[in-house]
Design a protein around this motif. Sequence first.
Motif, PDB file in Angstrom:
ATOM      1  N   GLY A   1      32.692 -10.632 -54.343  1.00 54.07           N
ATOM      2  CA  GLY A   1      32.048 -11.856 -54.687  1.00 54.07           C
ATOM      3  C   GLY A   1      32.991 -12.855 -55.476  1.00 54.07           C
ATOM      4  O   GLY A   1      34.214 -12.504 -55.421  1.00 54.07           O
TER       5      GLY A   1
ATOM      6  N   GLU B   1      28.321  -9.356 -53.290  1.00 51.59           N
ATOM      7  CA  GLU B   1      27.735  -9.132 -51.889  1.00 51.59           C
ATOM      8  C   GLU B   1      28.580  -7.820 -51.317  1.00 51.59           C
ATOM      9  O   GLU B   1      29.760  -7.735 -51.524  1.00 51.59           O
TER      10      GLU B   1
ATOM     11  N   SER C   1      21.506 -14.069 -48.407  1.00 47.45           N
ATOM     12  CA  SER C   1      22.263 -13.085 -48.024  1.00 47.45           C
ATOM     13  C   SER C   1      23.336 -12.689 -48.993  1.00 47.45           C
ATOM     14  O   SER C   1      24.446 -11.816 -48.713  1.00 47.45           O
ATOM     15  N   LYS C   2      23.270 -13.244 -50.139  1.00 43.68           N
ATOM     16  CA  LYS C   2      24.141 -12.621 -51.251  1.00 43.68           C
ATOM     17  C   LYS C   2      23.073 -12.351 -52.560  1.00 43.68           C
ATOM     18  O   LYS C   2      21.838 -12.436 -52.633  1.00 43.68           O
TER      19      LYS C   2
ATOM     20  N   THR D   1      21.774 -19.896 -48.982  1.00 45.37           N
ATOM     21  CA  THR D   1      22.744 -18.926 -48.362  1.00 45.37           C
ATOM     22  C   THR D   1      21.642 -17.906 -47.591  1.00 45.37           C
ATOM     23  O   THR D   1      22.111 -16.820 -47.429  1.00 45.37           O
TER      24      THR D   1
ATOM     25  N   TYR E   1      34.040 -22.610 -48.970  1.00 43.10           N
ATOM     26  CA  TYR E   1      33.258 -21.680 -48.370  1.00 43.10           C
ATOM     27  C   TYR E   1      32.249 -22.201 -47.061  1.00 43.10           C
ATOM     28  O   TYR E   1      32.739 -23.188 -46.415  1.00 43.10           O
ATOM     29  N   THR E   2      31.073 -22.073 -47.116  1.00 46.86           N
ATOM     30  CA  THR E   2      30.275 -22.510 -46.030  1.00 46.86           C
ATOM     31  C   THR E   2      29.736 -24.042 -46.415  1.00 46.86           C
ATOM     32  O   THR E   2      29.901 -23.948 -47.577  1.00 46.86           O
TER      33      THR E   2
ATOM     34  N   SER F   1      27.462  -8.732 -46.316  1.00 50.13           N
ATOM     35  CA  SER F   1      26.057  -9.345 -46.359  1.00 50.13           C
ATOM     36  C   SER F   1      25.938 -10.710 -45.650  1.00 50.13           C
ATOM     37  O   SER F   1      25.078 -11.306 -45.434  1.00 50.13           O
ATOM     38  N   TRP F   2      27.008 -11.354 -46.157  1.00 50.89           N
ATOM     39  CA  TRP F   2      26.904 -12.765 -45.884  1.00 50.89           C
ATOM     40  C   TRP F   2      26.680 -13.143 -44.232  1.00 50.89           C
ATOM     41  O   TRP F   2      26.452 -14.363 -44.047  1.00 50.89           O
TER      42      TRP F   2
ATOM     43  N   SER G   1      23.452 -14.859 -42.865  1.00 57.43           N
ATOM     44  CA  SER G   1      23.567 -16.183 -43.036  1.00 57.43           C
ATOM     45  C   SER G   1      23.746 -17.015 -41.737  1.00 57.43           C
ATOM     46  O   SER G   1      23.315 -17.819 -41.280  1.00 57.43           O
TER      47      SER G   1
ATOM     48  N   GLU H   1      27.176 -23.452 -49.119  1.00 56.93           N
ATOM     49  CA  GLU H   1      27.831 -23.242 -50.453  1.00 56.93           C
ATOM     50  C   GLU H   1      28.518 -24.407 -50.984  1.00 56.93           C
ATOM     51  O   GLU H   1      28.398 -24.675 -52.174  1.00 56.93           O
TER      52      GLU H   1
END
Length: 452
Positions: free
Chosen positions: A326, A165, A366-367, A363, A61-62, A288-289, A292, A65
Amino acid sequence: MSTTRRTMGAMSAIAAAGLVLAACGGTPEGGPGDAGDPGGENGGVDVPADAVEVTFWQTQYTDEENEWYEAVVEEFNDAQDEIFVNHTIVPGDAWDQRMTAAQAAGNQPDLRTMNYGDISDAARTGQITSVADLIDAAAWDDLEDNVREMVTYQEQEYAYPLLVEPSAVLYYRTDLFEEAGLDGPPASWDELVDYADQLTDDTTFGLRLAQDAGDMAWSTWGYQWNVAGHLPISDDWSEPQATEDYAPLLQAFQDMFESGAIPPADGVGYPDASPFGEGRYAMMANGSWAASQLLADYPDIVDDVAVAAMPSFSGQPGETTATLGGWTLVVDGASDVPEEAAAFIEWALGGDVDVLVPFFEATVFSKVSPRISVAEAIAEHPDVDDINPWNVVIQEDIVPYAEAEPQYPWGISLALGEAIELAMQGTPVDEALEYANSEIQTEIDNADLAGS
């Protein structure tokens, strides 16, 4: 709960200790988190002699995360010596290949991340095992009812969720709207098409949507619900339903592409907000992610960005235009250590609230947490709306109306995604829908889906 008293005592001790997680920047190389060595040799970390080893593969992920997962695994391993979680981060574009190879060799991970849409099919085919009786009832009771349903197959829970999300939020540049004489976001898809055309000029495209069939397949689920009132397969999965009800959606993609309001594919995936952050678009549909990414990488435009629910085809607010997706944790159906794998899931995702709040902080909220107690703790955070200025709109105008993402096999979604792409590229809408129905029927026949 079938874990031993001894193990659960250790879990309680860990939870009491809590976690202090800090973002360190970047994805570490080497060690249990090294994507280059799935199932490797623990990066030199010593496994306690009597510990039960649990292999855990996590989708990449990012950075934020990834760091949270790494920290949670490290704290879990450090705090007790009965279970050792061997953690590997696998890039998304390599996931299928590595998992297929591991399954063929019989060394697939005991524990892995899985999105909601794959749970039902994985449970149906025995790829994952039920964790209903392996995780304490209090953890299940702390979930929102609709999300608990999303991890349930034939009245048994097969996954424990980390987050939900919404898949589609409309991000738009208020400064560009003002220059174009537009007041507020579009309320209908007719307005969306019109606004996209008005906002397109020599330097800026009007709207960024998914650009290829793969991304169209899942990012449009909410629009599919909205325009047709149903998904493109019958409820019993026995026949295709990509009917003319979907025509307005395919026509909208076609019209905007023909007008130049949405451009040819640029190779950047739907989840990536960078083209919008760089100023190439006046509007963007994204999950929504994306908040971030915009807040972290494009702070100079934040004051000129507002969000709204994606418009409905009827023009009425409060309708489904997004799905809730999600990530969850699941235990492999062939795992020899399902109880120990589930013990980690319960501790990391179903236990102490203080373990999870740092994930949502990292995050930038945003979740959304599917756990009632965690959501309450986040709501009491004094800086939520300052950290994420779009949080209220997403929470109040989008999440309550979002449907769960569908759980039929991926080929069904891809068939409609391919139909949308065909229409966008100029194929008559009715022919594109005929193609989708043919592909869906083939999927039903090949996978023996009817009545399943």
